[in-house]
Design a protein around this motif. Structure first.
Motif, PDB file in Angstrom:
ATOM      1  N   SER A 180      -2.725  35.817 -43.264  1.00  0.00           N
ATOM      2  CA  SER A 180      -2.736  34.356 -43.237  1.00  0.00           C
ATOM      3  C   SER A 180      -2.357  33.831 -41.854  1.00  0.00           C
ATOM      4  O   SER A 180      -1.673  34.508 -41.068  1.00  0.00           O
ATOM      5  CB  SER A 180      -1.754  33.833 -44.283  1.00  0.00           C
ATOM      6  OG  SER A 180      -0.459  34.299 -43.968  1.00  0.00           O
ATOM      7  N   THR A 181      -2.755  32.600 -41.597  1.00  0.00           N
ATOM      8  CA  THR A 181      -2.458  31.977 -40.309  1.00  0.00           C
ATOM      9  C   THR A 181      -0.951  31.814 -40.117  1.00  0.00           C
ATOM     10  O   THR A 181      -0.431  32.056 -39.023  1.00  0.00           O
ATOM     11  CB  THR A 181      -3.178  30.617 -40.236  1.00  0.00           C
ATOM     12  OG1 THR A 181      -4.579  30.865 -40.412  1.00  0.00           O
ATOM     13  CG2 THR A 181      -2.950  29.928 -38.909  1.00  0.00           C
ATOM     14  N   ALA A 182      -0.250  31.444 -41.190  1.00  0.00           N
ATOM     15  CA  ALA A 182       1.198  31.231 -41.064  1.00  0.00           C
ATOM     16  C   ALA A 182       1.892  32.515 -40.629  1.00  0.00           C
ATOM     17  O   ALA A 182       2.699  32.519 -39.684  1.00  0.00           O
ATOM     18  CB  ALA A 182       1.768  30.739 -42.392  1.00  0.00           C
ATOM     19  N   VAL A 183       1.563  33.627 -41.282  1.00  0.00           N
ATOM     20  CA  VAL A 183       2.208  34.901 -40.915  1.00  0.00           C
ATOM     21  C   VAL A 183       1.721  35.338 -39.528  1.00  0.00           C
ATOM     22  O   VAL A 183       2.511  35.817 -38.709  1.00  0.00           O
ATOM     23  CB  VAL A 183       1.947  35.979 -41.988  1.00  0.00           C
ATOM     24  CG1 VAL A 183       2.441  37.338 -41.518  1.00  0.00           C
ATOM     25  CG2 VAL A 183       2.638  35.610 -43.302  1.00  0.00           C
TER      26      VAL A 183
ATOM     27  N   LYS B 221       0.974  33.499 -36.985  1.00  0.00           N
ATOM     28  CA  LYS B 221       1.706  32.757 -35.944  1.00  0.00           C
ATOM     29  C   LYS B 221       3.110  33.329 -35.765  1.00  0.00           C
ATOM     30  O   LYS B 221       3.615  33.450 -34.648  1.00  0.00           O
ATOM     31  CB  LYS B 221       1.770  31.270 -36.298  1.00  0.00           C
ATOM     32  CG  LYS B 221       0.426  30.582 -36.114  1.00  0.00           C
ATOM     33  CD  LYS B 221       0.502  29.096 -36.397  1.00  0.00           C
ATOM     34  CE  LYS B 221      -0.849  28.441 -36.143  1.00  0.00           C
ATOM     35  NZ  LYS B 221      -0.874  27.021 -36.467  1.00  0.00           N
ATOM     36  N   ARG B 222       3.730  33.680 -36.877  1.00  0.00           N
ATOM     37  CA  ARG B 222       5.081  34.275 -36.807  1.00  0.00           C
ATOM     38  C   ARG B 222       5.025  35.621 -36.056  1.00  0.00           C
ATOM     39  O   ARG B 222       5.857  35.905 -35.201  1.00  0.00           O
ATOM     40  CB  ARG B 222       5.609  34.458 -38.240  1.00  0.00           C
ATOM     41  CG  ARG B 222       6.894  35.225 -38.355  1.00  0.00           C
ATOM     42  CD  ARG B 222       8.065  34.449 -37.758  1.00  0.00           C
ATOM     43  NE  ARG B 222       9.286  35.257 -37.713  1.00  0.00           N
ATOM     44  CZ  ARG B 222      10.112  35.293 -36.670  1.00  0.00           C
ATOM     45  NH1 ARG B 222       9.864  34.575 -35.584  1.00  0.00           N
ATOM     46  NH2 ARG B 222      11.200  36.025 -36.701  1.00  0.00           N
TER      47      ARG B 222
ATOM     48  N   ASN C 129      -7.153  28.288 -35.711  1.00  0.00           N
ATOM     49  CA  ASN C 129      -6.262  28.883 -36.703  1.00  0.00           C
ATOM     50  C   ASN C 129      -6.824  30.160 -37.316  1.00  0.00           C
ATOM     51  O   ASN C 129      -6.201  30.764 -38.173  1.00  0.00           O
ATOM     52  CB  ASN C 129      -5.975  27.876 -37.823  1.00  0.00           C
ATOM     53  CG  ASN C 129      -4.785  27.011 -37.494  1.00  0.00           C
ATOM     54  OD1 ASN C 129      -4.201  27.132 -36.421  1.00  0.00           O
ATOM     55  ND2 ASN C 129      -4.415  26.132 -38.407  1.00  0.00           N
TER      56      ASN C 129
ATOM     57  N   GLU D  38      -7.339  22.856 -46.117  1.00  0.00           N
ATOM     58  CA  GLU D  38      -6.538  24.044 -46.463  1.00  0.00           C
ATOM     59  C   GLU D  38      -7.446  25.139 -46.997  1.00  0.00           C
ATOM     60  O   GLU D  38      -8.242  24.874 -47.914  1.00  0.00           O
ATOM     61  CB  GLU D  38      -5.550  23.698 -47.585  1.00  0.00           C
ATOM     62  CG  GLU D  38      -4.163  23.442 -47.116  1.00  0.00           C
ATOM     63  CD  GLU D  38      -3.248  23.098 -48.295  1.00  0.00           C
ATOM     64  OE1 GLU D  38      -3.303  23.773 -49.342  1.00  0.00           O
ATOM     65  OE2 GLU D  38      -2.501  22.114 -48.147  1.00  0.00           O
TER      66      GLU D  38
END
Ligand code: NAD
Length: 484
Positions: free
Chosen positions: A234-237, A239-240, A457, A385
């Motif tokens: 996922s994009t969120a992970v 980026k982290r 993203n 989303e």
């Protein structure tokens, strides 16, 4: 449930420095999304075991990186053949831990076999360049050199393809690997390790760990031995992980989320559009980064298109992949159901119509009906989303530029599709669409022979093709003169 002749081993341990070991941080259940039952267990690594995996990959690097490239390639090609021999077992394994249908599971293994074979074939074709020297009798050589230990972190949706893509390219390049596979699909990762080991992979070249994802990733990316990161998720992970990679200047390849638009121009053949895109939308229950999620349809076709898409969505038979007649399986876990239900409710609240589906199934496991939303306003969450499930929005347009603007409104930039025979429309859309993988009158599959990567993203860097192998190398320049 129909009898499946293969009973796969659904357990997975850690593979560190050439040996299978139990994780010291306990087990987690391996759950079949098709009925919610526990089918096996995955072993979780503690800190010392992750450290041992990194050390083993580092120790194995000098010998692996200097081995004849074609010999490295032979190991990958042998692994491909061994996976082919275990096709039924591998497909049964994927089916049980992802909820896929038989067809989707087999298709994924076939793609994984191709991926190992292609990278094996091309390991010996990683070439440098000779430039003219800058003085008489001198030369300059620019040579791709393997980077070192690669951290590979993979998602659950295509567990075999994602692992074989990363291992295929990194191993062909001459790198060694610490693989943190998704603990939703551990047995698939174990089976791929099995074929590599049987193919003669030396100890330490690939080390497989599972564990607390955040902690394990942080530990791996803090290790000075790790020189590259290849992540699909996922994009969120993503980026982290990019933040964690930055302090050590670890070189990242990021394959992140997608939210593919489909532009259907007025001359398109509705049946062709649906026959072409529905497998990408509803295959693997829509859990694909290239799944079409937003259809922008010319107003002259709009109502007929919605009707035909609804008919197609309602034609799927949901069920366990081992049940006779199943054409769409489960989604991965309850989290996916909750996210899809939220997107449907939010769109409904903002004025969209639920034309088909929209509900879960009242049976054990994690099922969400193929769902079509029409007249979806731009402010509905589904328009920006990633749904990552069997859910799509359909929106009418009259002006091409307006359709392109709406298609470009999501922050992702990966797959996109266009259906038309009008050359000027093709040229305009291809030029203006913010997408890195465009299918015109067809889908846009990620195959092993071509480089592909996202923008925005959806990530950066490439997987596939020689570029995918070169991502794990550094060009070194040697300028030489004959006389000292
Ligand atoms: P995810 O980001 O939740 O997990 C991916 C991997 O990261 C797993 O190994 C997981 O254990 C690990 N992880 C999870 N949380 C973490 C954390 N906080 N810190 C470090 N690691 C963590 O993704 P997912 O749900 O497994 O997969 C779905 C996503 O993958 C979707 O967004 C999809 O679009 C994307 N995807 C992209 C491609 C592509 O080629 N671009 C292909 C397949 C999937």
């Amino acid at each position: 449930m129909s009898a499946n002749p293969v009973t796969p081993n659904m357990n997975a341990d850690l593979f560190i420095d050439g040996a299978w070991v139990r994780g010291n941080a306990g087990n987690r259940p391996n759950v079949d999304p098709g009925d919610g039952s526990t089918v096996g267990a995955v072993s979780m690594a503690d800190f010392d075991q992750v450290q041992a995996a990194i050390a083993a990959a580092s120790k194995a690097f000098p010998a692996w990186s200097t081995m004849l490239a074609s010999s490295r390639g032979e190991i990958l090609k042998t692994a491909a053949r061994l996976l082919e021999h275990r096709l039924d077992e591998a497909a049964a394994t994927i089916l049980l831990e992802t909820g896929k249908t038989q067809a989707d599971a087999r298709g994924e293994i076939l793609r994984s076999i191709q991926t190992l074979a292609w990278n094996g074939e091309h390991a010996g074709r990683v070439q440098g360049t000779i430039f003219p020297g800058i003085a008489p009798g001198s030369t300059r050589r620019s040579t791709p050199t393997p980077l070192g230990v690669v951290a590979a972190i993979t998602a659950w949706n295509f567990p075999a393809v994602l692992i074989t893509r990363k291992l295929g390219a990194a191993l062909a390049a001459g790198c060694t690997v610490v693989l943190k596979a998704s603990d939703f699909c551990p047995a698939t990762a174990r089976l791929i390790m099995d074929v590599l080991i049987d193919a003669g992979l030396p100890a330490g070249v690939v080390n497989l760990v599972f564990g607390d994802s955040a902690a394990v990733s942080e530990q791996i990316l803090a290790a000075p031995e790790v020189k590259a990161l290849t992540f699909t998720g996922s994009t969120a992970v993503g980026k982290r992980l990019a933040e964690l990679a930055a302090p050590n200047l670890i070189r990242p390849v990021m394959e992140l989320g997608g939210h593919a638009p489909v532009i259907v121009w007025e001359d398109a053949d509705i049946e062709h559009v649906i026959a072409t895109t529905a497998p990408a939308k509803f295959g693997s229950a829509g859990q694909s980064c290239v799944a079409p999620s937003r259809y922008f349809v010319h107003e002259s076709l709009y109502r007929d298109f919605v009707e035909a898409l609804v008919k197609k969505a309602e034609s799927y038979t949901l069920g366990h992949g081992n049940e006779e007649g199943t054409t769409m399986g489960a989604v991965a876990h309850q989290g996916r159901i909750d996210a899809l239900a939220h997107l449907v409710q939010d769109a409904r609240d903002k004025g969209a119509t639920v034309e088909a589906g929209g509900e879960t199934l009242d049976r054990p496991g994690f099922y969400f009906q193929p769902t079509v939303l029409s007249d979806v306003p731009a402010e509905a969450d589904i328009m920006t989303e990633e749904p990552f499930g069997p859910l799509c929005a359909v929106v009418p347009f009259s002006d091409l530029d307006d359709a392109i603007t709406q298609a470009n409104a999501a922050p992702y930039s990966f797959a996109a599709y266009l259906f038309t025979d009008t050359i000027s429309v093709r040229n305009t859309v291809v030029a203006k669409l913010n997408a890195s993988n465009i299918g015109v009158n067809q889908t846009a599959p990620s195959l092993p022979d071509v480089p592909l990567g996202g923008l925005g993203n959806s990530g950066y860097g490439y997987e596939g093709g020689l570029e995918g192998i070169l991502a794990f190398t550094q060009l070194r320049l040697v300028s030489e003169t004959a006389h000292a």
